[in-house]
Structure formats: C-alpha cells, structure tokens
Design a protein around this motif. Structure first.
Motif, PDB file in Angstrom:
ATOM      1  N   ASN A   1       0.838  -1.204   0.000  1.00  0.00           N
ATOM      2  CA  ASN A   1       0.000   0.000   0.000  1.00  0.00           C
ATOM      3  C   ASN A   1       0.870   1.251   0.000  1.00  0.00           C
ATOM      4  O   ASN A   1       0.540   2.250  -0.650  1.00  0.00           O
ATOM      5  CB  ASN A   1      -0.949  -0.002   1.196  1.00  0.00           C
TER       6      ASN A   1
ATOM      7  N   LYS B   1       0.737   4.373  -2.706  1.00  0.00           N
ATOM      8  CA  LYS B   1       0.580   5.787  -2.347  1.00  0.00           C
ATOM      9  C   LYS B   1       1.749   6.619  -2.875  1.00  0.00           C
ATOM     10  O   LYS B   1       1.537   7.669  -3.483  1.00  0.00           O
ATOM     11  CB  LYS B   1       0.449   5.941  -0.835  1.00  0.00           C
TER      12      LYS B   1
ATOM     13  N   SER C   1       0.207   7.796  -6.347  1.00  0.00           N
ATOM     14  CA  SER C   1      -0.712   8.760  -5.737  1.00  0.00           C
ATOM     15  C   SER C   1      -2.063   8.149  -5.365  1.00  0.00           C
ATOM     16  O   SER C   1      -3.094   8.825  -5.388  1.00  0.00           O
ATOM     17  CB  SER C   1      -0.916   9.974  -6.645  1.00  0.00           C
TER      18      SER C   1
ATOM     19  N   THR D   1      -4.791   7.191  -2.885  1.00  0.00           N
ATOM     20  CA  THR D   1      -5.119   7.872  -1.636  1.00  0.00           C
ATOM     21  C   THR D   1      -5.291   6.881  -0.485  1.00  0.00           C
ATOM     22  O   THR D   1      -5.747   5.747  -0.675  1.00  0.00           O
ATOM     23  CB  THR D   1      -6.415   8.685  -1.782  1.00  0.00           C
ATOM     24  N   GLU D   2      -4.928   7.337   0.679  1.00  0.00           N
ATOM     25  CA  GLU D   2      -5.137   6.548   1.896  1.00  0.00           C
ATOM     26  C   GLU D   2      -6.627   6.242   2.059  1.00  0.00           C
ATOM     27  O   GLU D   2      -7.004   5.146   2.476  1.00  0.00           O
ATOM     28  CB  GLU D   2      -4.618   7.329   3.115  1.00  0.00           C
TER      29      GLU D   2
END
Length: 165
Positions: free
Chosen positions: A56, A60, A64, A66-67
């Motif tokens: 993960n 990110k 890019s 997103t969390e």
C-alpha cells in the motif's frame, strides 16, 4: 491457457501501429505484465516504464493512490486500481496504461474477496477508462498468469478499437 508471449507480441504490433507507448501499474502480478512486454525484441520503442506497487505504501508513493481509497475499499478494489492506472499515466509519458491488484493466494481471500479476485483498470491519454473484476481459479501461479493475459488482452482490445474507429 492463453499464450502470454503471443499476446505481448500482438500488443507490441498494435502499439507500433498506433504509435503509442504503454506503462503498467502492477500489484499481484509482481511485474509479470512488464516482463512479458519486455520479452519482445524492440519493446523499448513502445514500453515506457513499470510500477510494481505490491505494498500500500508503494501505491501511495509511486501512483498517488489515496489513503482514503485504501482504507475504505481495500487494495483489491475498483477504486484503488482506478487510482493506480491514473497515477501511472500521470507519472509517465505513456499513452495507455493498465493497473492490476488482486488476491493470488494461496491465502488472503475472504467471503467478499475470494482467492483469485483480481481488479483491472485500463486508461489512455484520450480520457477513456475501463475497470473490470475477474475471479480466476487455480494455483497462485495460475491466477497470476491469467491476470497477466487479461491485462495484455485488455490493452490490445483498446488499441485495436482506437485503430479501427
């Protein structure tokens, strides 16, 4: 089983015909799509770069993602592969991209996302986008091979659709 080398060759021919360049964003296939593409002589003319984002954190940092998408939907989801494919296009000079995230097994599956669940996203510089979920069967390697073939087939289908439009 589908011949991955043949699919990679067909992809190269389609990319050359369209004068497009491809990039990949891979998770569960661990670079297998990129490996297949670069097995074809001359692929440097139509292959830009690959993003192997198994974690993960890598998704990110490199793409890019997103969390929020990771927390809300999980890494194996339509939302995440969509962000992956868009991130790969944005971070490269490619005209078309594929993103893959899935559960190859032998563990990690759930009732909601069984082993063999793989999400795909394809996008190109014209703004076209497509996502699809498949549930493959077989061993870890068989799931990964089927995912690689599906990723390549999706790229070929899109490029041929553009060429024949």
């Amino acid at each position: 089983m589908v011949n991955i080398e043949q699919l990679a060759y067909e992809l190269g021919e389609a990319l050359k015909a369209k004068r497009w360049v491809v990039t990949t964003a891979e998770s569960c296939t661990g670079g297998g799509v990129s490996f297949a593409i670069t097995e074809i002589p001359g692929s440097s003319a139509w292959f830009n770069r690959a993003f192997v984002t198994y974690s993960n954190e890598a998704k990110k940092q490199m793409l890019s993602v997103t969390e929020q998408a990771l927390v809300e939907f999980g890494a194996v989801s339509e939302a995440v592969v969509f962000e992956m494919v868009c991130g790969a296009l944005a971070a490269s000079r490619a005209d078309i991209s594929v993103a893959i995230s899935g559960i190859a097994g032998p563990d990690g599956g759930s009732d909601e996302k069984p082993i063999g669940t793989v999400w795909f996203a394809w996008a190109d510089a014209t703004g076209w986008q497509q996502t699809q979920c498949c549930v493959f069967s077989g061993s870890r390697n068989e799931v990964r091979q089927q995912a690689i073939a599906k990723a390549l087939s999706g790229l070929i289908a899109r490029i041929n659709a553009v060429i024949n439009a």
